[in-house]
Structure formats: structure tokens, C-alpha cells
Design an enzyme around this catalytic site. Structure first.
Site, PDB file in Angstrom:
ATOM      1  N   LEU A  41     -62.132 -10.657 -47.175  1.00 26.90           N
ATOM      2  CA  LEU A  41     -62.962 -10.771 -45.979  1.00 26.90           C
ATOM      3  C   LEU A  41     -64.409 -10.952 -46.415  1.00 26.90           C
ATOM      4  O   LEU A  41     -64.992 -10.049 -47.018  1.00 26.90           O
ATOM      5  CB  LEU A  41     -62.850  -9.523 -45.104  1.00 26.90           C
ATOM      6  CG  LEU A  41     -61.513  -9.216 -44.418  1.00 26.90           C
ATOM      7  CD1 LEU A  41     -60.483  -8.680 -45.402  1.00 26.90           C
ATOM      8  CD2 LEU A  41     -61.732  -8.197 -43.306  1.00 26.90           C
ATOM      9  N   ILE A  73     -59.328  -1.970 -48.400  1.00 23.12           N
ATOM     10  CA  ILE A  73     -60.005  -1.767 -49.675  1.00 23.12           C
ATOM     11  C   ILE A  73     -61.490  -2.121 -49.538  1.00 23.12           C
ATOM     12  O   ILE A  73     -61.834  -3.231 -49.123  1.00 23.12           O
ATOM     13  CB  ILE A  73     -59.364  -2.624 -50.788  1.00 23.12           C
ATOM     14  CG1 ILE A  73     -57.865  -2.288 -50.910  1.00 23.12           C
ATOM     15  CG2 ILE A  73     -60.071  -2.399 -52.126  1.00 23.12           C
ATOM     16  CD1 ILE A  73     -57.113  -3.208 -51.836  1.00 23.12           C
ATOM     17  N   GLY A 132     -68.326  -6.772 -46.485  1.00 25.07           N
ATOM     18  CA  GLY A 132     -67.326  -7.485 -47.298  1.00 25.07           C
ATOM     19  C   GLY A 132     -66.243  -6.592 -47.864  1.00 25.07           C
ATOM     20  O   GLY A 132     -66.522  -5.502 -48.336  1.00 25.07           O
ATOM     21  N   SER A 133     -64.991  -7.044 -47.855  1.00 24.12           N
ATOM     22  CA  SER A 133     -63.895  -6.161 -48.235  1.00 24.12           C
ATOM     23  C   SER A 133     -62.613  -6.955 -48.488  1.00 24.12           C
ATOM     24  O   SER A 133     -62.598  -8.176 -48.499  1.00 24.12           O
ATOM     25  CB  SER A 133     -63.662  -5.123 -47.133  1.00 24.12           C
ATOM     26  OG  SER A 133     -63.532  -5.770 -45.879  1.00 24.12           O
ATOM     27  N   ARG A 134     -61.514  -6.219 -48.676  1.00 21.26           N
ATOM     28  CA  ARG A 134     -60.210  -6.813 -48.933  1.00 21.26           C
ATOM     29  C   ARG A 134     -59.157  -6.011 -48.179  1.00 21.26           C
ATOM     30  O   ARG A 134     -59.244  -4.782 -48.066  1.00 21.26           O
ATOM     31  CB  ARG A 134     -59.920  -6.784 -50.448  1.00 21.26           C
ATOM     32  CG  ARG A 134     -58.507  -7.209 -50.861  1.00 21.26           C
ATOM     33  CD  ARG A 134     -58.368  -7.035 -52.366  1.00 21.26           C
ATOM     34  NE  ARG A 134     -56.989  -7.161 -52.819  1.00 21.26           N
ATOM     35  CZ  ARG A 134     -56.464  -8.278 -53.334  1.00 21.26           C
ATOM     36  NH1 ARG A 134     -57.217  -9.358 -53.450  1.00 21.26           N
ATOM     37  NH2 ARG A 134     -55.203  -8.304 -53.744  1.00 21.26           N
TER      38      ARG A 134
END
Length: 239
Positions: free
Chosen positions: A99, A159, A189-191
Site C-alpha cells: 500500500l 504489517i 505506507g504499509s503491507r
């Protein structure tokens, strides 16, 4: 534009800051030069960015039987078959979604079912594209016993990334959840990962570098249907 309530604090801070600096710039802009208003442009952009980051658009949830939908908006950066994965008795299939700060950051439930457990894992804040971020970063694991015969468990992992420093999860063990339901978000921002048993009969319906839409894009389908969807997506991407 609907806004996620989890972002109201950040939006309030950005608004107060913008208004305060606007008031501070008003005096020199009126008494010295109107060019002082230019200094507010970057701050205005930041305020608009904050609003857009916490947008919570409505989604049309697919009602196809035997499918899992994307748990997040973003780019598919990993489709990996693992020989071992924590929480699974055998091999597992993991699909990772990156993301960016420009994507919607609401996370969604991939299937209807019952939440077995949620588990928070403190950790580092590596870039969400780093190959070890899924192991070393701050994360939250959600295990779902799917309602349909999908050969669960179905796991969603939130995450944190380099910028993201707060994971929010609004569901807990014992909750009944529906496909596409909002489950929380990761700030900035991430996953997000979707993990299922490798032998559950589901095949990816997406390919690497596809941009998926949370709660709306079908990520996994039954056997031949999933392979056909993935082949069609790959052909469309090349053509």
C-alpha cells in the site's frame, strides 16, 4: 467523500495547523506583500493529502461463491508458496499487497466467517517493500475460520512499513465477520498479506504487479477458475 473515523485525530491536527499558519501569514500578506500566501500552498497540499489518505470509499462486494477478496488496496508484490508458515500444519500460499501512501488504507475481511484470534506482534519499521518486512516489522495477525468450505484457516496480516507507525484492528476473537467488512487500517505506507493453506483448492486470480481494490477484487478462486482468471489478467497486462 466518506472519511475513516480512525483518521479524525490526524485530520483535526492538520486542520488546526493549517488554520494557525494561515492566520500567521495573513498579517504580512496584507501589510507587506500578497506573495506571503504562497508559503501556505505546501501546507494546503498536506492538508488535502491527509483528507485523501483517510478516505473510506464504498465498495461493491462480490457475491461469487468460493472466493476470497482483497484485504487491502494496493499493488500485488508477492505470490509465494511456502513450505512452512506459522499457524499452518502444512504448506501455505501467501499473497502480499503493498500500500503506497496514495492508496486507500482501510483493511477488509476477505471472507465471511468467525474470527479465531488476533495477535499483535511488536517489531521494526522496515520499508514495506523490504523482503524481510513480513518477518521483522510490527504486525497484527488475524485468523479467520471461513464460513464457506474454503479449507481454512484464512489469515490476514497487517504489517507496518517505514512510515506507518500504528496498526488499527477493530475486530476480535469470536466476532462473526462478512466478506468485504472493514476490519481496521494501517496509518500511512504499509503491507497487507493474505495467507491460506496451499492445498485448500484455491488458486490466485491475480498476478504480480496487479493493482487490487480492497473488498472488491477477487484474489483467490477455486482451482481451474482461479488459474483461468490469472491467465486472463496476465494476458490483459501484456496487451
Amino acid at each position: 467523500m466518506p472519511i475513516a473515523r480512525e483518521g479524525l485525530r490526524e485530520i483535526l491536527i492538520a486542520t488546526v495547523l493549517f488554520l494557525a499558519l494561515s492566520a500567521a501569514a495573513a498579517i504580512p500578506a496584507l501589510l507587506i506583500s500578497p506573495w506571503y500566501w504562497i508559503a501556505l500552498f505546501p501546507l494546503f497540499d498536506l492538508w488535502v493529502f491527509t483528507l485523501l489518505f483517510f478516505r473510506d470509499p464504498r465498495r461493491k462486494i462480490p457475491d461469487d461463491p468460493g472466493v476470497l477478496v482483497a484485504p487491502a488496496d494496493g499493488k500485488v508484490t508477492e505470490i509465494t508458496r511456502l513450505t512452512r508458515c506459522e499457524g499452518f500444519p502444512g504448506p501455505a500460499l501467501r499473497i502480499g499487497i503493498f500500500l503506497s501512501v496514495f492508496d486507500v488504507h482501510i483493511n477488509r475481511v476477505p471472507c465471511a466467517g468467525r474470527v479465531v484470534r488476533t495477535e499483535y506482534h511488536p517489531g521494526a519499521f522496515l520499508d514495506a517493500r523490504h523482503p524481510e518486512c513480513g518477518v521483522r516489522n510490527e504486525a497484527n495477525t488475524i485468523v479467520i475460520d471461513p464460513q464457506d468450505d474454503l479449507g481454512g484457516p484464512v489469515v490476514v496480516r497487517q504489517i507496518a512499513g517505514l512510515i506507518a507507525r500504528r496498526i488499527i484492528c477493530n475486530i476480535k476473537a469470536g466476532d462473526r465477520v462478512e466478506r468485504g467488512q472493514r476490519l481496521g487500517l494501517i496509518k500511512f505506507g504499509s503491507r497487507t498479506e493474505l495467507i491460506v493453506p496451499a492445498d485448500c483448492g484455491l488458486e490466485p486470480a491475480v498476478t504480480l504487479n496487479d493493482h487490487v481494490t480492497g473488498g472488491q477484487t477477487i484474489m483467490l478462486r477455486r482451482g481451474a477458475e482461479g488459474r483461468a482468471a490469472r491467465k486472463s489478467a496476465a494476458t490483459a497486462a501484456r496487451g
